[in-house]
Motif scaffolding. Structure first.
Motif, PDB file in Angstrom:
ATOM      1  N   ASP A  20     -14.155 -42.102 -20.004  1.00  0.00           N
ATOM      2  CA  ASP A  20     -13.761 -42.177 -21.670  1.00  0.00           C
ATOM      3  C   ASP A  20     -14.599 -42.230 -22.818  1.00  0.00           C
ATOM      4  N   ARG A  21     -16.062 -41.752 -22.108  1.00  0.00           N
ATOM      5  CA  ARG A  21     -17.010 -41.638 -23.295  1.00  0.00           C
ATOM      6  C   ARG A  21     -18.318 -40.958 -22.722  1.00  0.00           C
ATOM      7  N   VAL A  22     -19.174 -40.533 -23.504  1.00  0.00           N
ATOM      8  CA  VAL A  22     -20.381 -40.165 -23.496  1.00  0.00           C
ATOM      9  C   VAL A  22     -21.534 -40.876 -24.150  1.00  0.00           C
ATOM     10  N   VAL A  23     -22.610 -41.280 -23.611  1.00  0.00           N
ATOM     11  CA  VAL A  23     -23.773 -42.328 -24.077  1.00  0.00           C
ATOM     12  C   VAL A  23     -24.990 -41.493 -23.909  1.00  0.00           C
ATOM     13  N   ALA A  41     -21.706 -33.493 -13.772  1.00  0.00           N
ATOM     14  CA  ALA A  41     -21.582 -35.068 -14.236  1.00  0.00           C
ATOM     15  C   ALA A  41     -20.579 -34.665 -15.213  1.00  0.00           C
ATOM     16  N   PHE A  42     -20.334 -33.703 -16.198  1.00  0.00           N
ATOM     17  CA  PHE A  42     -19.358 -33.413 -16.994  1.00  0.00           C
ATOM     18  C   PHE A  42     -17.918 -33.195 -16.261  1.00  0.00           C
ATOM     19  N   GLN A  43     -17.965 -32.058 -15.390  1.00  0.00           N
ATOM     20  CA  GLN A  43     -17.080 -31.654 -14.945  1.00  0.00           C
ATOM     21  C   GLN A  43     -16.433 -32.512 -14.118  1.00  0.00           C
ATOM     22  N   SER A  44     -16.880 -33.309 -13.292  1.00  0.00           N
ATOM     23  CA  SER A  44     -16.475 -34.415 -12.682  1.00  0.00           C
ATOM     24  C   SER A  44     -15.832 -35.361 -13.062  1.00  0.00           C
ATOM     25  N   HIS A  45     -15.954 -35.624 -14.648  1.00  0.00           N
ATOM     26  CA  HIS A  45     -15.210 -36.573 -15.329  1.00  0.00           C
ATOM     27  C   HIS A  45     -14.371 -35.897 -16.174  1.00  0.00           C
TER      28      HIS A  45
END
Length: 228
Positions: free
Chosen positions: A94-97, A148-152
């Motif tokens: 739901d977000r990126v930090v 990381a981004f693709q898995s989410h």
């Protein structure tokens, strides 16, 4: 239920190298200065003879010990500065930090992100309007970031910036810019010249509010207009 999270950060090997390597390199460089000080101080045409003459006047073993200690401390200072700027990227459904070593964080809601890509060593989050939500220096593994981004479920753009052909090099008085943007780009050019990264980042955000997306290459600025 807590959202899944994947964190991409600097490897332990790299972290160790920074903490050990910088002090060792600093000590080695100053030891070299002591080693060549007598020779350089004797050359009438050598630049910076004064500092070398000063080093050559220090008796041994004080010169060598002092050089090793001061060099190691200088390297340690660089290690601390690098640690403060170190970036960790936490990707959740739901977000990126983004979290820096100095404790500062920036958070972006998933619904605002239209694409993610690397531009050199910078990690860029694209907004729904074609603007850039952020452009962060990220000395991180490209494959780990992509995974990381693709898995989410984030749209990872392996070919980079989809708007790259829209950029134009900025020159003072360039036509097509909204009112006030040229002045901000002029001030930002000076910030880049002085290597004031914080000021340049703040000016990038101000330009973004005017609808201007800006990037730089070797202190040259390139701009495009955000989609409306």
């Amino acid at each position: 239920m807590e959202a899944r999270r994947t964190t991409v950060a600097q490897s332990k090997q790299t972290t160790t190298l920074v903490w050990v390597g910088f002090p060792v390199l600093g000590a080695f460089l100053l030891w070299l200065v002591v080693l060549v000080a007598d020779w350089v101080a004797a050359l009438p045409w050598a630049p910076m003879r004064g500092p070398f003459q000063l080093v050559a006047s220090i008796p041994e073993p004080h010169a060598t010990v002092g050089a090793l200690v001061v060099g190691a401390l200088g390297g340690l200072v660089l290690s601390v500065l690098a640690a403060l700027e170190r970036l960790a990227v936490e990707v959740a459904d739901d977000r990126v930090v983004f979290t820096r070593g100095n404790g500062t964080t920036r958070e972006f809601d998933r619904t605002r992100i239209a694409g993610v890509f690397l531009d050199g060593r910078k990690l860029v989050l694209l907004g729904l309007d074609g603007g850039e939500l952020t452009r962060e220096d990220a000395e991180l593994d490209a494959d780990e970031l992509a995974d990381a981004f693709q898995s989410h479920g984030y749209p990872w753009l392996p070919d980079g910036d989809p708007h790259r052909d829209e950029y134009r090099r900025w020159v003072e008085g360039a036509p097509g810019l909204p009112p006030g943007a040229d002045a901000l780009l002029r001030v930002r050019a000076e910030a880049l010249r002085k290597r004031d990264a914080e000021d340049a980042a703040q000016l990038r955000e101000e330009l973004g509010r005017l609808g201007v997306v800006v990037r730089e290459d070797r202190k040259r600025q390139f701009w495009r207009l955000r989609e409306h």
